[in-house]
Design a protein around this motif. Structure first.
Motif, PDB file in Angstrom:
ATOM      1  N   CYS A 213       0.836  -1.216   0.000  1.00  0.00           N
ATOM      2  CA  CYS A 213       0.000   0.000   0.000  1.00  0.00           C
ATOM      3  C   CYS A 213       0.865   1.257   0.000  1.00  0.00           C
ATOM      4  O   CYS A 213       0.590   2.210  -0.743  1.00  0.00           O
ATOM      5  CB  CYS A 213      -0.925   0.004   1.221  1.00  0.00           C
ATOM      6  N   GLU A 214       1.905   1.268   0.825  1.00  0.00           N
ATOM      7  CA  GLU A 214       2.778   2.454   0.863  1.00  0.00           C
ATOM      8  C   GLU A 214       3.440   2.668  -0.499  1.00  0.00           C
ATOM      9  O   GLU A 214       3.583   3.808  -0.956  1.00  0.00           O
ATOM     10  CB  GLU A 214       3.844   2.304   1.962  1.00  0.00           C
ATOM     11  N   HIS A 216       2.247   1.681  -3.438  1.00  0.00           N
ATOM     12  CA  HIS A 216       1.224   2.168  -4.388  1.00  0.00           C
ATOM     13  C   HIS A 216       1.001   3.666  -4.194  1.00  0.00           C
ATOM     14  O   HIS A 216       0.830   4.411  -5.164  1.00  0.00           O
ATOM     15  CB  HIS A 216      -0.092   1.415  -4.170  1.00  0.00           C
ATOM     16  N   LYS A 217       1.005   4.105  -2.938  1.00  0.00           N
ATOM     17  CA  LYS A 217       0.791   5.543  -2.686  1.00  0.00           C
ATOM     18  C   LYS A 217       1.948   6.365  -3.262  1.00  0.00           C
ATOM     19  O   LYS A 217       1.744   7.442  -3.819  1.00  0.00           O
ATOM     20  CB  LYS A 217       0.615   5.794  -1.185  1.00  0.00           C
ATOM     21  N   CYS A 300      -4.546  -0.687  -7.525  1.00  0.00           N
ATOM     22  CA  CYS A 300      -5.087   0.670  -7.421  1.00  0.00           C
ATOM     23  C   CYS A 300      -5.404   1.160  -8.827  1.00  0.00           C
ATOM     24  O   CYS A 300      -4.566   1.056  -9.724  1.00  0.00           O
ATOM     25  CB  CYS A 300      -4.064   1.611  -6.794  1.00  0.00           C
ATOM     26  N   ASP A 464      -8.158  -5.846  -3.085  1.00  0.00           N
ATOM     27  CA  ASP A 464      -7.691  -5.875  -1.701  1.00  0.00           C
ATOM     28  C   ASP A 464      -7.324  -7.296  -1.304  1.00  0.00           C
ATOM     29  O   ASP A 464      -7.841  -8.267  -1.870  1.00  0.00           O
ATOM     30  CB  ASP A 464      -8.800  -5.385  -0.759  1.00  0.00           C
ATOM     31  N   SER A 477      -4.951  -4.770   3.133  1.00  0.00           N
ATOM     32  CA  SER A 477      -4.445  -3.680   2.285  1.00  0.00           C
ATOM     33  C   SER A 477      -5.205  -2.389   2.580  1.00  0.00           C
ATOM     34  O   SER A 477      -5.592  -1.667   1.669  1.00  0.00           O
ATOM     35  CB  SER A 477      -4.546  -4.063   0.812  1.00  0.00           C
ATOM     36  N   LEU A 480      -5.366   2.814   2.082  1.00  0.00           N
ATOM     37  CA  LEU A 480      -5.190   3.332   0.726  1.00  0.00           C
ATOM     38  C   LEU A 480      -6.293   4.346   0.456  1.00  0.00           C
ATOM     39  O   LEU A 480      -7.415   4.162   0.935  1.00  0.00           O
ATOM     40  CB  LEU A 480      -5.349   2.202  -0.294  1.00  0.00           C
ATOM     41  N   ARG A 482      -9.244   5.188  -1.455  1.00  0.00           N
ATOM     42  CA  ARG A 482     -10.066   4.291  -2.274  1.00  0.00           C
ATOM     43  C   ARG A 482     -11.257   4.981  -2.929  1.00  0.00           C
ATOM     44  O   ARG A 482     -11.619   4.619  -4.035  1.00  0.00           O
ATOM     45  CB  ARG A 482     -10.564   3.099  -1.436  1.00  0.00           C
TER      46      ARG A 482
END
Ligand code: GLY
Ligand code: MN
Ligand code: MN
Length: 492
Positions: A213-214, A216-217, A300, A464, A477, A480, A482
């Motif tokens: 997740c980090e 993807h961010k 994502c 997820d 997950s 995020l 969303r």
């Protein structure tokens, strides 16, 4: 000791694998014959084609890893089913090994690191001598077929055949004593144990998904129109490795933009994430690292310029609604096939409300219209493998022949401690749309002019990693952005 990548990463204790072995021995009790041993072969490093150097970075075989947690290559492992005692057989390394590859570890190092009872370096007679000395009468070997790909993990070691024990050296046959072997007992038991994650396994899976997740961010913050898809992949790779200690990814990155969002496994050799993004594109970035061999798998979808168009909002919100509804409904006792149909129904209802479809939504589902927009399964079990084992064991129904449903990687009813991805998607795939328009059973539901407005836009997937609990599911997950608003705010 066992595994970590520094203080900023998760420390994984060998207890995780001690518990896995205990579960295996308990599950074999009453089924295995007295005097039996489980014999597993670990992975062997492979060079890239016929070259001398350039190894493909080694990654342990998953069943062996589940049992022993061993990262090194070319080991064998034994479990005495009667006593639960575990033995590792590391390879005897050549004298100059340390010059080329590094330190040669001794028995104590392996024993302490992996918390096994015994370590014996493997000359060609080591395993057969051990089995003979311990009066083994039956060997349980693992032969595992993948129900999705059909590929088979051969029984390990393949040098054992019923009635005769061969030595473990490649060419040097040794008939040392009579012993029976069996390849049918172990696979369903081990695969089913892998389906249900222990607390210690869940800790690792939470970590892998949080790193995902980090990362993807980081991608969402950094990617801008005109950058290339592979640049998004590169940010993800760097983030997961640099910050998370994840050397391996769980699968090839799908860094799709624009029309590529409708290609399920974009990123392979024919489309290596090499498209230049355009202002106005939707991105479907499906990427996940693994940590200590445990996978994550997160998608994502976001507009590359950080602002959804009205059309992108329609599709995104339809998929998000399906994702959230399945998350709520996916309880112990519910069949995964029904979750797939629920996700379809919600998405088709939203597409109808947006004017792309007409008619009765239940009839659309029965006619398998959902598979035109989502030809893949809703999700899959995940663990040491991204598409994890055991999907067609237990109370699974046989694989369906129906569009969409035939691609489900499991049809089981959900139970606590299953970890599964929830990944509804809506894709505009010209070939599937044209085939549906030519099929009177499906075309009556479609409004072609409206659908044409969405052709070429790619798709949306929201994925997820979820652990099933009776008290309410756990999204591994989480954290995020969303919703449309969260994504726009985050990217602004
Ligand atoms: N990343 C492949 C999948 O979602 O199954
Ligand atoms: Mn997935
Ligand atoms: Mn995925």
């Amino acid at each position: 000791m066992s595994f970590d990548c520094g203080e900023h990463t998760l420390h994984v204790k060998p207890d995780l694998f001690v518990e896995n072995r205990r579960r295996l021995v308990e599950s074999l009790a009453g089924k295995a014959l007295p005097g039996s041993f489980v014999v597993l072969q670990g992975g062997v490093g492979k060079p890239r084609y016929n070259v001398d150097l350039d190894e493909v970075v080694f990654r342990q075989e998953s069943y062996f890893f589940w049992t022993f947690g061993v990262h090194e290559s070319e080991l064998f492992g034994l479990i005495d089913v009667d006593s639960g005692k575990s033995v590792l057989f590391p390879p005897l390394l050549p004298e100059d090994y340390h010059i080329w590859e590094g330190k040669v570890r001794d028995e104590a190092w392996f024993r302490e690191k992996y918390q096994v009872d015994e370590v014996i370096f493997k000359n060609e007679f080591a395993i057969s001598d051990y089995l003979e000395a311990n009066k083994a009468s039956m060997l349980y070997l693992l032969e595992a077929q993948n129900t999705d790909s059909g590929s088979v993990l051969p029984p390990a070691p393949s040098q054992f055949v019923p009635g005769i024990l061969y030595s473990l050296s490649q060419n040097n046959l040794l008939i040392s004593f009579q012993i029976r072997s069996d390849t049918s007992l172990l696979y369903p038991i081990m695969a089913n144990l892998r389906v249900f994650k222990t607390d210690l396994e869940l800790q690792v899976m939470r970590y892998a998904s949080q790193i995902a997740c980090e990362a993807h961010k980081d991608v969402m913050k950094t990617l801008k129109p005109k950058m290339y898809e592979y640049q998004g992949e590169s940010i993800f790779r760097h983030h997961t490795h640099f910050h998370g200690g994840c050397r391996h990814l769980a699968y090839t990155c799908i860094a799709a933009s624009g029309e590529n969002g409708a290609v399920m496994h974009h990123g392979g050799p024919d489309a290596p994430n090499n498209r230049q993004t355009k202002d106005g594109d939707m991105c479907v970035f499906d990427m996940g690292p693994e940590y200590n061999c445990y996978s994550s798998d997160v998608t994502c979808s976001f507009p590359v310029n950080g602002k959804f168009t009205p059309k992108q909002k329609i599709i995104y919100n339809a998929v998000l609604k399906a994702n959230l509804a399945v998350f709520e409904a996916a309880k112990p006792g519910v069949r995964w096939t029904d979750m797939h149909l629920l996700g379809e129904k919600i998405m088709l209802t939203e597409l109808k409300a947006a004017g792309l479809l007409q008619g009765d939504v239940d009839k659309m589902v029965q006619s398998r219209l959902g598979a035109v927009f989502q030809p893949v399964g809703l999700g899959h079990l995940i663990g040491l493998d991204i598409h994890d084992v055991g999907g067609y064991l237990g109370d699974a129904l046989p694989r369906s022949l129906e569009p969409g449903l035939k691609n489900l990687r499991t049809t089981r009813t959900l139970q606590e401690r299953m970890v599964i991805t929830i990944e509804p998607g809506c894709y505009f795939i010209d070939q599937l749309l044209d085939e549906a328009l030519a099929d009177p059973k499906l075309s009556k539901f479609l409004i072609p002019a409206k659908i044409d407005e969405f052709r070429g836009s790619g798709g949306v997937r929201i994925e997820d990693v979820v652990c099933i609990w009776a008290k309410g599911n756990e999204n591994l997950s989480k954290n995020l952005p969303r919703t449309v608003e969260e994504i726009e705010r985050f990217m602004a």
